[in-house]
Design an enzyme around this catalytic site. Sequence first.
Site, PDB file in Angstrom:
ATOM      1  N   GLU A   8       1.945   6.104  10.402  1.00 19.41           N
ATOM      2  CA  GLU A   8       1.299   7.251  11.135  1.00 19.41           C
ATOM      3  C   GLU A   8       0.550   6.647  12.196  1.00 19.41           C
ATOM      4  OE1 GLU A   8      -2.128  10.531  10.374  1.00 19.41           O
ATOM      5  OE2 GLU A   8      -1.381   9.603   8.634  1.00 19.41           O
ATOM      6  N   ASP A  20      -0.179   0.529  -6.893  1.00 21.55           N
ATOM      7  CA  ASP A  20       0.612   1.472  -7.272  1.00 21.55           C
ATOM      8  C   ASP A  20       0.327   2.694  -6.380  1.00 21.55           C
ATOM      9  OD1 ASP A  20       1.991   3.413  -8.293  1.00 21.55           O
ATOM     10  OD2 ASP A  20       1.663   2.910 -10.693  1.00 21.55           O
ATOM     11  N   HIS A  71      -3.209  12.304  18.936  1.00 21.18           N
ATOM     12  CA  HIS A  71      -1.891  12.239  18.231  1.00 21.18           C
ATOM     13  C   HIS A  71      -0.947  12.594  19.004  1.00 21.18           C
ATOM     14  CE1 HIS A  71      -2.741  11.737  13.587  1.00 21.18           C
ATOM     15  NE2 HIS A  71      -3.934  12.172  14.177  1.00 21.18           N
ATOM     16  N   LYS A 126      -2.586   9.155 -12.319  1.00 23.77           N
ATOM     17  CA  LYS A 126      -1.718   9.652 -11.378  1.00 23.77           C
ATOM     18  C   LYS A 126      -1.468  11.169 -11.345  1.00 23.77           C
ATOM     19  CE  LYS A 126       1.082   5.409 -12.140  1.00 23.77           C
ATOM     20  NZ  LYS A 126       2.307   4.872 -12.337  1.00 23.77           N
TER      21      LYS A 126
END
Length: 558
Positions: A237, A445, A543, A369
Amino acid sequence: MDVRRRPSKGPRPAAMEQLPSSESAAPKASDALPLPLYLTNAVFFTLFFSVAYYMLLRWRDKIRNSMPLHVVTFSELAAIVSLIASFIYLLGFFGIDFVQSFIARASNEPWDLGDDVDDPRHRLLTCPPSIRDHLIPAVSSSEDEEIVEWVIKGTIPSYALEEKLGDCKRAARIRREALQRITGRSLLGLPLDGFDYDSILKQCCEMPVGYVQIPVGIAGPLLLDGFEYTVPMATTEGCLVASTNRGFKGIYASGGATSTIFRDGMTRAPVVRFPSAARACHLKFFLENPSNFQTLADEFNKSSNFARLQGVQCSVAGKNLYMRFSCSTGDAMGMNMVSKGVENVLKYLQRDYPDMDVIGISGNFCSDKKPAAINWIEGRGKSVVCEAIIKEEVVKKVFRTNVATLVELNMLKNLAGSAVAGALGGFNAHASNIVSAIFIATGQDPAQNVESSHCITMMEAVNDGKDLHISVTMPSIEVGTIGGGTQLASQSACLNLLGVKGASKGLPGSNSRLLATIVAGSVLAGELSLMAAIADGQLVKSHMKYNRSSKDVSKVAS
């Protein structure tokens, strides 16, 4: 209990007919017949019933004439042989589907896991392109070429290549080539060379065919608790690294940030069932009784030199009991460590509670998670708060806004706006952006970004409204500096850049705690910079400038 499932035998995809003959299914038992299967079946059916009728007539005549049945003529002997032969064929015919699958898989037995996944009929075939990609062979030797054909035909399962060949990179190359030929899609842009495939065997990834390149940028220095850190961030990004770097600049110019870890414990919550709710409550009272804690801790702590039980929190749902164990795990993230400790305790409890049925080692009361209020309230992993006071002149010069505007925007966006949206732990601008980038760079993770990004960002005007006090509170940052992806070469290098590589020899757990504070400090910088960009109206402009590309990267790669 057998949990294996067979895929349903639906109609064969039309795309399968487009595969080359070399990729067709394994030979069938019926291929050995001299005639087509339907003609052969007709012949043996006719022979069986005709001979059977003939023998019944002959036996009837012998009985009427008082002739011994065991005395047979040549024609009767031929009829008996024909009857037996046709019976054997028809018996095999009704089991021919079994015979065909048995022959096709006979050579696969050493690697067979009991599923039909190696049958070409069950290969994952999406709609193939009308024009197949130009494929560049990844193998050169005739031996590898032969193995590729075996993989395509299902003679050797793809997952068994590493074990069969003893060469992880060669296995990846052969698997890659087989995949290209089966799908008709090129993997030219996916690199194969330059990676240590031995390092991920039975640890990080199964059936590799290459690796994905993610650029790693650096932001910093982050002045945190009197020390400077250069933070690696793996992301695709645009503006993310630059924006975080601007936040670091503002924090540095204002004297730095400070952090505090107010909780440190990984959790695992099994679910068990009893014949009655009363029995479930009985165990709950036992586990939460302080006088029983040391007994439970002794059983739990046997699993590791670093795992130390901190507490057990229970919740009852009917006859089911959820037990949330929390423990310290040293410099490891600790999921496996706490799971082994929980297993020890469950075995101990079953001596006194034989009617306890362990349904699962994880009952989602952990919670891992997935967004959950239990993590937002009670914490999981490292609970960190990080704060800084940004001077008025820094707010104006570096961030091009003012304190009052930032405070109002934070209240309306991060607090009220998130409440209107029904957010759970999402009272921030983009904490997950920074958490994900650091997680990927340092071998954490990535899926645990879900709860690790729980964050509330607070802003307040201080010093008579001149300066800005900003803080981020993150109750469940789940990180480790040993195990898993942290030992891969690239990720290990990023950890080394931060000074937290491996386990701390002096104070166990200090490296993982320091990494958690660095994550929180980076989130603080990212929140400060993005909020300033929104307040100044620069978000879209930046952006459009840095996060858009007119270049076709795929053509550059090829």
